[in-house]
Motif scaffolding. Structure first.
Motif, PDB file in Angstrom:
ATOM      1  N   GLN A 184       0.815  -1.213   0.000  1.00 26.01           N
ATOM      2  CA  GLN A 184       0.000   0.000   0.000  1.00 26.01           C
ATOM      3  C   GLN A 184       0.849   1.263   0.000  1.00 26.01           C
ATOM      4  O   GLN A 184       0.532   2.224  -0.678  1.00 26.01           O
ATOM      5  N   THR A 185       1.945   1.243   0.762  1.00 23.80           N
ATOM      6  CA  THR A 185       2.785   2.445   0.864  1.00 23.80           C
ATOM      7  C   THR A 185       3.884   2.478  -0.179  1.00 23.80           C
ATOM      8  O   THR A 185       4.374   3.551  -0.535  1.00 23.80           O
ATOM      9  N   GLY A 186       4.307   1.303  -0.653  1.00 22.84           N
ATOM     10  CA  GLY A 186       5.467   1.218  -1.526  1.00 22.84           C
ATOM     11  C   GLY A 186       6.766   1.186  -0.748  1.00 22.84           C
ATOM     12  O   GLY A 186       6.819   1.537   0.435  1.00 22.84           O
ATOM     13  N   ASN A 187       7.812   0.741  -1.409  1.00 24.10           N
ATOM     14  CA  ASN A 187       9.171   0.761  -0.867  1.00 24.10           C
ATOM     15  C   ASN A 187      10.114   0.807  -2.065  1.00 24.10           C
ATOM     16  O   ASN A 187      10.054  -0.055  -2.943  1.00 24.10           O
ATOM     17  N   GLU A 188      10.974   1.808  -2.103  1.00 24.55           N
ATOM     18  CA  GLU A 188      11.797   2.036  -3.299  1.00 24.55           C
ATOM     19  C   GLU A 188      12.767   0.902  -3.583  1.00 24.55           C
ATOM     20  O   GLU A 188      13.214   0.738  -4.735  1.00 24.55           O
ATOM     21  N   LEU A 189      13.110   0.087  -2.591  1.00 24.51           N
ATOM     22  CA  LEU A 189      14.054  -1.003  -2.791  1.00 24.51           C
ATOM     23  C   LEU A 189      13.373  -2.315  -3.181  1.00 24.51           C
ATOM     24  O   LEU A 189      14.040  -3.269  -3.561  1.00 24.51           O
ATOM     25  N   LEU A 190      12.043  -2.364  -3.050  1.00 23.04           N
ATOM     26  CA  LEU A 190      11.313  -3.618  -3.228  1.00 23.04           C
ATOM     27  C   LEU A 190      10.163  -3.439  -4.224  1.00 23.04           C
ATOM     28  O   LEU A 190       9.018  -3.789  -3.937  1.00 23.04           O
ATOM     29  N   VAL A 191      10.472  -2.913  -5.385  1.00 22.77           N
ATOM     30  CA  VAL A 191       9.430  -2.553  -6.341  1.00 22.77           C
ATOM     31  C   VAL A 191       8.589  -3.762  -6.751  1.00 22.77           C
ATOM     32  O   VAL A 191       7.347  -3.722  -6.724  1.00 22.77           O
ATOM     33  N   ASP A 192       9.230  -4.850  -7.156  1.00 22.59           N
ATOM     34  CA  ASP A 192       8.474  -6.014  -7.604  1.00 22.59           C
ATOM     35  C   ASP A 192       7.749  -6.692  -6.447  1.00 22.59           C
ATOM     36  O   ASP A 192       6.621  -7.178  -6.602  1.00 22.59           O
ATOM     37  N   TYR A 193       8.369  -6.705  -5.267  1.00 20.92           N
ATOM     38  CA  TYR A 193       7.727  -7.271  -4.075  1.00 20.92           C
ATOM     39  C   TYR A 193       6.485  -6.466  -3.708  1.00 20.92           C
ATOM     40  O   TYR A 193       5.422  -7.026  -3.410  1.00 20.92           O
ATOM     41  N   CYS A 194       6.607  -5.130  -3.736  1.00 13.73           N
ATOM     42  CA  CYS A 194       5.453  -4.270  -3.445  1.00 13.73           C
ATOM     43  C   CYS A 194       4.321  -4.555  -4.412  1.00 13.73           C
ATOM     44  O   CYS A 194       3.147  -4.627  -4.014  1.00 13.73           O
ATOM     45  N   ALA A 195       4.647  -4.697  -5.691  1.00 14.78           N
ATOM     46  CA  ALA A 195       3.628  -4.986  -6.700  1.00 14.78           C
ATOM     47  C   ALA A 195       2.931  -6.306  -6.407  1.00 14.78           C
ATOM     48  O   ALA A 195       1.704  -6.422  -6.538  1.00 14.78           O
ATOM     49  N   SER A 196       3.699  -7.303  -5.994  1.00  9.89           N
ATOM     50  CA  SER A 196       3.107  -8.614  -5.713  1.00  9.89           C
ATOM     51  C   SER A 196       2.187  -8.551  -4.504  1.00  9.89           C
ATOM     52  O   SER A 196       1.132  -9.194  -4.474  1.00  9.89           O
ATOM     53  N   LYS A 197       2.565  -7.780  -3.499  1.00  7.84           N
ATOM     54  CA  LYS A 197       1.739  -7.682  -2.295  1.00  7.84           C
ATOM     55  C   LYS A 197       0.474  -6.868  -2.554  1.00  7.84           C
ATOM     56  O   LYS A 197      -0.606  -7.183  -2.021  1.00  7.84           O
ATOM     57  N   GLY A 198       0.587  -5.828  -3.368  1.00  6.12           N
ATOM     58  CA  GLY A 198      -0.617  -5.107  -3.769  1.00  6.12           C
ATOM     59  C   GLY A 198      -1.579  -6.011  -4.513  1.00  6.12           C
ATOM     60  O   GLY A 198      -2.802  -5.928  -4.350  1.00  6.12           O
TER      61      GLY A 198
END
Length: 291
Positions: A184-198
């Motif tokens: 939901q918030t994003g993380n600049e180091l974990l772009v693909d991980y953030c996308a998967s969790k969204g």
């Protein structure tokens, strides 16, 4: 009350090679649930937990066993950690089936469900918790292999497990997905991980609508953790992040796996009979993308 390490307590923490083992972490994650008070909320239930060898998955396995469930855990690589989880469940009077499988493979997910049903005679709770992450400072550095592994583990694996489990679930049973605040918030180091969790958050809500329309009585929800001290952290994050882990959280520290487990118990039990399509935040007050 158990003392919880603050962000500043991690200043001497060291990185570990991936896949990191919980047994090798110098600051051990708190997964023992030594202060947990069970009430038989899952008595007679059968639960299957992916990523159950360590971290959040281990804590959930222990909590479910304490609540009376028979437990199966799926893990991918760390045999010793998985055996530790089994021993900890059994020491608390529970039963734990250990299954080594790669959730990226649809056939492996189907086999894990079938083995659980054969061992325990049914299935009532599926916890999708297996996850992969790798940091990169630029999206240009995310290779195809990393992208596929992240999405196939974190999203495809969830879909495959749900598809395999659904025919065995019925009225009152539950599916619980593990999301993440960074979805939901994003993380600049974990772009693909953030996308998967969204995507997991969206999957949970979409299936809640689908299940509701079908009227099958199966509830699906997600737990949304904030920063939690698990083997994934020293095994995948940059040293400067590891050594101040949880600094951006309102409580001034990361969560411990055993602090997440009660949320999974709630969503698996009859206490949450009117909770559907929920994203249950357990973040310690991490409300922004501040790194």
């Amino acid at each position: 009350m158990t003392e919880r390490p603050k962000a500043e307590d991690f200043k001497d923490a060291q990185l570990l090679p991936y896949p990191a083992r919980q047994s090798e972490m110098t600051i051990a994650p708190q997964t023992e649930l030594s202060e947990y008070r069970a009430a038989g909320k899952l008595r007679g239930k059968v639960a299957l937990i992916t990523g159950g060898d360590s971290g959040i998955g281990r804590a959930v396995a222990l909590a479910y066993a304490l609540e009376g469930a028979q437990v199966a855990i799926v893990y991918n690589e760390n045999d010793a950690d998985a055996e530790d989880t089994r021993a900890m469940v059994e020491a608390r009077g529970g039963s734990c089936l250990v299954i080594r499988a790669d959730v990226r493979r649809k056939a492996a997910c189907s086999d894990a469900v079938e083995r659980t049903v054969q061992e325990y005679g049914g299935l009532n709770v599926l916890v999708n918790n297996a996850a992969y992450q790798k940091t990169q400072t630029s999206i240009l550095d995310i290779g195809e292999e990393q992208l596929r592994r992240t999405l196939e583990t974190n999203l495809f694996g969830y879909v495959f497990m749900i598809q395999a489990a659904l025919p065995h679930l019925s009225e009152g049973d539950a599916i619980i997905n593990t999301g993440s605040i960074v979805g939901q918030t994003g993380n600049e180091l974990l772009v693909d991980y953030c996308a998967s969790k969204g995507a997991i958050h969206a999957l949970t809500r979409a299936l809640a609508l689908q299940f509701g329309k079908l009227g099958n009585g199966i509830r699906i929800n997600a737990v949304v953790p904030g920063p939690v001290w698990t083997p994934n952290i020293p095994g995948t994050m940059p040293l400067e992040e590891v050594q101040q882990f949880g600094h951006e959280v309102a409580l001034g520290r990361p969560g411990q796996p055993e602090e997440l487990a009660p949320a999974y118990v709630f969503l698996a039990s009859a206490d949450s009979s009117f909770v559907m399509g929920s994203l249950l935040h357990v973040t310690g007050g991490k409300l922004s993308s501040d790194a």
